[in-house]
Design a protein around this motif. Structure first.
Motif, PDB file in Angstrom:
ATOM      1  N   SER A 145     -11.148  12.006 -39.266  1.00  0.00           N
ATOM      2  CA  SER A 145     -10.213  11.363 -40.201  1.00  0.00           C
ATOM      3  C   SER A 145      -8.853  12.024 -40.072  1.00  0.00           C
ATOM      4  O   SER A 145      -8.749  13.250 -40.102  1.00  0.00           O
ATOM      5  CB  SER A 145     -10.717  11.517 -41.638  1.00  0.00           C
ATOM      6  OG  SER A 145     -10.735  12.879 -42.025  1.00  0.00           O
ATOM      7  N   THR A 182      -3.697   8.113 -42.534  1.00  0.00           N
ATOM      8  CA  THR A 182      -4.059   6.858 -43.189  1.00  0.00           C
ATOM      9  C   THR A 182      -4.965   5.976 -42.338  1.00  0.00           C
ATOM     10  O   THR A 182      -5.088   4.777 -42.585  1.00  0.00           O
ATOM     11  CB  THR A 182      -2.774   6.091 -43.546  1.00  0.00           C
ATOM     12  OG1 THR A 182      -1.946   6.006 -42.378  1.00  0.00           O
ATOM     13  CG2 THR A 182      -1.999   6.817 -44.637  1.00  0.00           C
ATOM     14  N   HIS A 220      -1.099   7.248 -37.389  1.00  0.00           N
ATOM     15  CA  HIS A 220      -1.756   8.012 -38.453  1.00  0.00           C
ATOM     16  C   HIS A 220      -1.610   9.515 -38.217  1.00  0.00           C
ATOM     17  O   HIS A 220      -1.436  10.279 -39.171  1.00  0.00           O
ATOM     18  CB  HIS A 220      -3.217   7.581 -38.550  1.00  0.00           C
ATOM     19  CG  HIS A 220      -3.370   6.101 -38.678  1.00  0.00           C
ATOM     20  ND1 HIS A 220      -3.004   5.425 -39.824  1.00  0.00           N
ATOM     21  CD2 HIS A 220      -3.789   5.148 -37.796  1.00  0.00           C
ATOM     22  CE1 HIS A 220      -3.220   4.124 -39.655  1.00  0.00           C
ATOM     23  NE2 HIS A 220      -3.688   3.944 -38.423  1.00  0.00           N
ATOM     24  N   THR A 235      -6.789   6.743 -47.206  1.00  0.00           N
ATOM     25  CA  THR A 235      -6.589   5.783 -46.125  1.00  0.00           C
ATOM     26  C   THR A 235      -5.992   4.472 -46.635  1.00  0.00           C
ATOM     27  O   THR A 235      -5.885   4.233 -47.835  1.00  0.00           O
ATOM     28  CB  THR A 235      -7.928   5.498 -45.426  1.00  0.00           C
ATOM     29  OG1 THR A 235      -8.858   4.968 -46.390  1.00  0.00           O
ATOM     30  CG2 THR A 235      -8.515   6.763 -44.854  1.00  0.00           C
TER      31      THR A 235
END
Length: 346
Positions: free
Chosen positions: A315, A318, A254, A17
């Motif tokens: 998740s 990034t 992301h 990340t």
């Protein structure tokens, strides 16, 4: 469903990340953040936390059991597993030993989700031939199934040395929970049922209703092979924020980074806002939106498929640690109660 209340969990692949300065964090810091994320999930009362295994630069975790052992020491209730363990390029005896050890450290909270993986880097890394892709998984799954009995095992195959009355340690106190991660292959569904594992469906693209035939086949196959009910779980990407618009704006870049990174290797077209908006809609596989939007979509999916568990991969690319922590907080404190209320009203 198998009759139990729906469980809500979280999955992470340990994506590298960005920090507050916009620079990529180290893999080490990313791993430390994963432990903090799991602790928060445990405090919120979520059912499961699963860490993926990868062997490439975009992901920090290549040894999920070690990360899970660190999490076990700081949590008390949440179940700890993988998403997935790439059994094809590992040794079933060592996989059993590692998870039996994790089960001891966590007081019976260990789970293993076995799979072939969506990437192939681990095969040459550990000396396996991709031409043996199918037979590696079939034989190793068979051996692992025998090891789960925790009795001496005699086994012969073509992909590793055979075993003769081999006893494996440590023994667990209550048995080890195991699933197989499946992307939608009918043969994989039947194989999962044949060995009596739980079925974890990776729904990462397209409408969820196309997986209903696989769920039906799984239940029919369980009966054919003489097994009782086994759970069905769903793994899908998601992100929760205060409003739909906020979640879309915070998540899009992301998702774009991750899709384009993988897409360059696999010949996918460039990711776009139009594609993203389709994916977060009713016919897409992204659970991105406000708590109410995400809860409603989860309920629609688990009701349609008769699922026992839903694991959101929180998740992606990034996405910063602070954003993920807020998403986890909303998922556990707002989405989870909403989902249970909606299901109760059905």
């Amino acid at each position: 469903m198998t009759g139990t209340a729906l469980q809500l969990g979280l999955d992470t692949f340990g994506d590298i990340t960005r920090g507050s300065d916009g620079e990529l964090l180290s893999a080490a810091q990313t791993i430390r953040h994963i432990v903090d994320q799991a602790v928060l999930a445990d405090e919120l009362g979520l059912a499961a936390f699963n860490v993926g295994e990868h062997h490439r630069r975009e992901f920090a975790v290549s040894s999920p059991e070690i990360v899970l052992a660190a999490i076990a020491a700081r949590t008390s209730g949440i179940r700890l597993g993988t998403a997935v363990t790439v059994l094809s390029s590992d040794d079933p005896v060592r996989v059993y030993e590692r998870f039996a050890t994790l089960d001891a450290l966590s007081a019976g909270r260990a789970e293993v989700i076995l799979g072939r993986g969506s990437f192939t880097e681990s095969f040459p890394l550990f000396g396996y031939d991709l031409h043996d892709y199918e037979v590696l998984f079939e034989e190793k799954l068979d051996l692992f199934s025998r090891l789960l009995t925790e009795q001496p095992v005699t086994w012969e195959g073509t992909t590793r040395a055979g075993l003769a009355d081999a006893d494996v340690f440590p023994k667990t106190e209550g048995g080890l929970t195991a699933w197989v991660g499946v992307g939608g292959s009918p043969e994989s569904v039947v194989r999962t049922a044949r060995y009596g594992y739980g079925l974890m469906l990776a729904i990462i693209g397209g409408p969820a209703d196309r997986f209903r035939p696989f769920v039906d086949r799984f239940h029919r196959s369980l009966e054919t092979f003489g097994h009782g009910p086994r759970p069905v779980g769903i793994h899908s990407p998601g992100y929760v924020a205060e409003t739909d618009q906020q979640s879309w704006e915070e998540a899009y870049e992301h998702f774009e980074v991750m899709n384009n990174t993988i897409g360059r290797e696999r010949g996918w077209p460039a990711y776009s806002r139009l594609r993203f908006q389709h994916d977060v809609g009713p016919e897409g596989a992204l659970y991105v939106g406000s708590a109410e939007t995400v809860a409603r979509k989860i309920v629609d999916t688990v009701t349609m498929l008769g699922a026992d568990r839903f694991d959101m991969k929180y998740s992606t690319g990034t996405l910063p640690h602070e954003k993920m922590m807020r998403s986890i907080e909303l998922y556990g404190s707002v989405v989870a109660p909403l989902v249970q209320d909606m299901l109760a009203s059905h």
